[in-house]
Design an enzyme around this catalytic site. Structure first.
Site: not given
Length: 1058
Positions: A178, A180, A292, A429, A572
């Site tokens: 994941h 970001d 998420d 993450d 997000h």
């Protein structure tokens, strides 16, 4: 949209204002479906149907004519009654009763909504037994948070050893990382430090063994890597994707937030990702992956379904709801839109059952055991297991014991689902950024799989897989096609807000966190939409006139940059306000840079479209302050106005000038009414107070605006960027000194400004007929930088008998009924309000329209409350490591609309759906898409060759909204292709509210729209229905076809205009 010209005289100099109002809807042209479909003079064979059609047309024309005559008559009577005769013959002037008379007061308009277009909302009031509603689930649950043992938020799971003897368990372990696009680090910093290494290792490690699989979600990162990779790397990566080892899941530019985002941006970031994949890789995503976002909106499954995805996965759902769904094996369901009376919007959804998407919470119910199978945590590494039992490398001596221990977790997890196929995500993450982890995870798991698969008595088939591999196996096990509803699987409608991950920790704070950037995002979206539409029109007209080479298609690069900046901000941790301060600044700089680029695109396109002689085309300078005292050399100044809304618009346009001597003329020399408004240098420099008169309204309603503040708890857990943990009920806002109140009255608008220590509220009434004059303009300028651990809220207190029910929108797309539940803590009753919220009873509906996403609630009957800003001094322990201390002075903009209900009843109000009125939809559109004023200073004396430009031949039906008119990228270059995507939304209407004169001619057509002659002076050479993200195409329609949309439907078409 339409372009008009105006001229302004300042002092002795003429200030010529070329008003360019691009209205996507013009005056009265009806879209008669029969006439469109039959085209030209081809009459139906049956004489009866000819007569029927003619009679229907005649009836509609008579009805519209009757409404026009009635309106003229009423206007004349009103003018006569008020004694409205101008002493000087000039307008505006005050009548005998003290009110202002304006030149457009008697403008005839009509409203003609067909009864069939009202039946949609009326027919949805009955609950359907086959669908279970999230509202009902909330009413049912106790939210008691009982300790469930090893699965702390769940329950003990048991099984019989022989359950899989005849039907072996299928296990799909899905490795993922994941990433970001901005959170603790900026997007670029994450890419440099970690993400690029994940891709580079992926190429090597997946190639080593064809059994290895991986999934990836964020195309923003993937595109950045691709652009820096050489051809050999690109081809190797393309081979992995097309060969099924690497799957692109969802395929959006980012993994979008679902609470604060507007559906325009949700669609746009999905298109940006999908178009990039189509151009560079040639792959179409099939499954959605959202692990998420902090709660899930019902809009997302609709958009994914319209983009032709067949399945989706969600994770962050309230732990009590997860437990409830798990106990009834309803974690997989068909997610259906609340208004869908059939099943056309159904999409198969998998809800992850446990606390998190990390490895300890994905193999089964016991995190202590699952953590032992996260081989990145092997002893000697930087990450360990909090449960104090570390992983062990799998070797021949322990493989049997390890395999049986893991299989026990797999079996327990599978007991929560209806098929004997189990999904086991393997990641966290920014995982897999080092080659060592690829080896640790893949080699140890392959040894476990080999052992399991070679021992038939274990009755399991385990392998690495992609998300679509898992979904395909579920469909196959149930003997249904891809995306179809398996027998006996539940159908659900509703959303998953507010999210709580443990105890009473509700993630309802981020609905408001950093409102400055939430507001900025919406300004960008409006500019992006306007720039897209104008650019597409300008390029099409350039082609039509043989001037392809003259128009600066290099502006397409500015458009692409802005698309990607807006798309990135939908992430997000971006629009949510939950990133580190330096990351927020990075997002802000990207948005500001894009805004400047979009203004350039708008100015260039607007100028090209209003030029009478396009041979002398040149771009315009951009100006904010119109300086009127230097006009003697050129004589006049022109102002080009752009109206981004589809309907005609009668509204006040504000421009900044440096002189009080101003006169404004239209294109044909008519004087326009103006009102000068002073720029106040301080609160105290004000004139004597004056009164504001309100028109008599027999349905008068008491509405009080209060300001209240929330503190945060004194205990260990406090409010932060994510969480709202108040110290009790709100306290009235108070200050030592009474507020300074300033009243301004004028012919076009009147306003009351109240100045407090931490905010300034302006309430403005527009004295114009139509949409703008039917609601109050409320702006609250907030500055709480001196406060500490305080949240400021605006509360509307009315005598509406709304009980415990209120309504908030989801993504500006649909309304979701809410119920205030006393069994839940105060913070659990707050919901996202991206664009509007309302309360109602049998008599009234009061809607608060918002130009920015904020958190809202109704804590008492007759109340509506919205959090304006939050300043919090500490982290809330969700990984950010900061509070919210970077507050900015922020203008929160609202429209307050009071409507009378003509058919309000409890049956309708208790249903799972609710819809805004037509007036409410229009109010939201005008609030979110302001008229843009573009000053033009001629280089020499004389009137520049500008003219009003109106792109459409006639008015769109007023329940249609043009989401976008987006130039499609060229396959080989960074320029636009000859094709344009037209994305339309037909709004759902509640006709049970009395609709006053909207100020323009408004008709509906039962969802029919003829596109062939819609665009003035352009030929439609292709009309092709496509999926929402433009990746799937249907056969082209005849160019003279009418398109048909159901209420609430969003449809996309590929057009070729020239």
């Amino acid at each position: 949209m339409k372009l008009k010209k105006q001229v302004t005289v300042c002092g002795g100099a003429i200030f010529c204002v070329a008003v360019f109002s691009l209205y996507l809807m013009l005056d009265r042209v009806q879209h008669d479906p029969a006439r469109r479909q039959n085209g030209g003079g081809n009459f139906p064979r049956s004489q009866i149907s000819v007569l029927q059609n003619r009679i229907e047309q005649l009836e509609q024309l008579l009805e519209e004519n009757h409404q026009i005559i009635s309106h003229i008559k009423d206007s004349v009577l009103e003018l006569t009654d008020t004694g409205a005769v101008s002493p000087s013959g000039q307008l505006p002037f005050r009548s005998a009763n003290g009110s202002w008379v304006l030149p457009f007061d008697g403008r005839p308009t009509f409203l003609s909504v067909k009864p069939q277009d009202c039946q949609f909302a009326q027919g949805l009031c009955q609950l359907r037994s086959v669908v279970f509603q999230m509202l009902d689930v909330y009413s049912l649950l106790k939210f008691d948070n009982v300790d469930g043992g090893v699965w702390k938020q769940g329950f003990e799971i048991t099984y019989e050893p022989g359950e899989w003897d005849n039907d072996p368990l299928q296990v799909f372990v899905v490795p993922h990382s994941h990433n970001d696009p901005g959170w603790i680090k900026t997007f670029d910093k994450y890419y440099t430090d970690q993400t690029q290494h994940i891709f580079n290792n992926m190429l090597v490690k997946l190639t080593e063994d064809p059994r290895r699989k991986f999934i990836w979600s964020e195309i923003s990162f993937f595109a950045k890597w691709w652009e820096s990779a050489d051809m050999h790397k690109q081809e190797a990566m393309r081979k992995l994707i097309l060969g099924g080892q690497l799957e692109m899941v969802t395929g959006g530019w980012v993994m979008s937030d679902e609470a604060n985002v507007h559906y325009f941006a949700m669609i746009d970031q999905l298109i940006e990702g999908h178009q990039w994949l189509e151009k560079n890789v040639g792959v179409t995503p099939r499954s959605g992956w959202a692990v998420d976002p902090f709660g899930h909106s019902a809009t997302m499954p609709y958009l994914l379904k319209r983009a032709n995805l067949t399945s989706m996965l969600i994770q962050r759902v309230h732990y009590s709801i997860k437990k409830h769904f798990a106990s009834s094996r309803s974690l997989e369901f068909m997610w259906r839109q609340a208004w869908d009376q059939k099943s056309s919007t159904d999409i198969f959804c998998h809800m992850m059952p446990f606390y998190s998407y990390d490895v300890p919470h994905t193999c089964g119910p016991d995190p202590k055991i699952c953590c032992q199978f996260d081989f990145k945590r092997l002893p000697g590494g930087r990450v360990n297991c909090p449960w104090k039992v570390p992983p062990r490398a799998v070797v021949e001596a322990n493989v049997a014991e390890r395999a049986h221990l893991l299989l026990d977790q797999y079996r327990k997890k599978s007991k929560l689902f209806r098929s004997k196929v189990v999904l086991v995500p393997l990641g966290d993450d920014f995982r897999y950024d080092k080659a060592l982890e690829w080896d640790q995870q893949y080699l140890n798991y392959q040894r476990l799989f080999d052992y399991m698969n070679s021992h038939p008595e274990m009755h399991v088939q385990a392998q690495f897989g992609t998300l679509t591999d898992y979904f395909t196996a579920v469909y196959k096990a149930n003997n249904v096609p891809q995306g179809a509803r398996p027998p006996d699987y539940p159908v659900l409608s509703g959303d998953f807000f507010a999210y709580a991950d443990r105890e009473d920790h509700y993630w309802s704070g981020y609905y408001t966190s950093r409102p400055f950037y939430k507001s900025m995002d919406r300004v960008l979206e409006s500019h992006l939409r306007g720039a897209e539409i104008l650019f597409s029109l300008a390029v099409a007209h350039a082609r039509h006139t043989g001037m392809e080479g003259r128009y600066p298609t290099s502006d397409y690069t500015l458009l692409t940059d802005a698309r990607r900046a807006v798309a990135l901000f939908q992430h997000h941790d971006a629009i949510t306000g939950t990133a580190k301060e330096n990351v927020v600044i990075d997002y802000g700089n990207r948005l500001l840079h894009s805004l400047q680029g979009l203004k350039r695109v708008i100015i260039n396109a607007a100028h090209f479209l209003v030029m009478k002689n396009k041979d002398v085309y040149h771009s315009l300078p951009q100006r904010t302050l119109i300086e009127l005292d230097h006009l003697s050399s050129v004589g006049c100044l022109y102002l080009v106005l752009f109206n981004p809304v589809e309907q005609d618009r009668l509204c006040v346009v504000t421009v900044l000038v440096n002189s009080a001597r101003v006169r404004v003329l239209t294109e044909d020399g008519q004087t326009l009414p103006v009102q000068l408004s002073a720029q106040w240098s301080s609160a105290s420099q004000m004139s004597a107070e004056q009164s504001i008169r309100r028109k008599d309204d027999p349905q008068e309603l008491k509405v009080q605006i209060q300001f209240v503040t929330y503190g945060t708890r004194s205990s260990k857990d406090k409010s932060g960027a994510y969480l709202f943990l108040p110290d009790g009920k709100a306290k009235p806002y108070s200050q030592k000194e009474p507020p300074v109140v300033r009243v301004v009255e004028g012919p076009l608008f009147s306003e009351v400004v109240s100045l407090y220590q931490h905010f300034q509220q302006t309430i403005c009434i527009h004295n114009v007929p139509g949409v703008d004059g039917l609601s109050l303009d409320v702006t609250t300028m907030v500055d709480i930088r001196e406060q500490s651990n305080k949240e400021l809220a605006m509360r509307l207190v009315t005598d509406i008998q709304s009980d415990d029910t209120f309504y908030t929108d989801l993504n500006g797309f649909q309304m979701q009924p809410r119920r205030r539940l006393l069994k839940l803590p105060l913070q659990a009753n707050f919901y996202p309000m991206p664009s509007q919220a309302y309360i109602q009873d049998s008599q009234h509906r009061l809607t608060l329209h918002s130009a920015q996403a904020l958190g809202a609630t109704s804590l008492e009957s007759g109340q509506l409350e919205v959090i304006l800003d939050r300043r919090l001094m500490q982290d809330d322990n969700r990984g950010l490591g900061q509070g919210l201390k970077d507050n900015k002075k922020t203008a929160n903009r609202f429209r307050l609309l009071l409507e009378s209900r003509s058919t309000g009843n409890k049956v309708v109000d208790s249903g799972p759906t609710s819809f805004p009125s037509l007036l409410s939809h229009l109010t939201s559109a005008t609030l979110n898409h302001e008229v843009l004023a573009l000053p033009v200073l001629p280089k020499k004396r004389g009137i520049p060759p500008l003219h009003t430009f109106a792109p459409l031949t006639g008015a769109l039906p007023c329940d249609f909204h043009v989401i976008n008119l987006r130039s499609i990228q060229h396959q080989d270059t960074h320029s636009p292709s000859p094709y344009t995507a037209l994305i339309l939304h037909r709004k759902g209407l509640d006709c049970g509210l009395e609709t006053p004169n909207p100020g323009f001619n408004c008709t509906t057509t039962e969802g029919q729209l003829g596109l062939s002659s819609l665009f003035r002076n352009l030929d439609l050479q292709l009309l092709q229905p496509v999926s929402l993200s433009l990746m799937y195409s249907s056969p082209p329609m005849a160019n003279d076809s009418s398109v048909s949309l159901e209420p609430m439907e969003i449809s996309a078409f590929r057009l070729k205009l020239r």
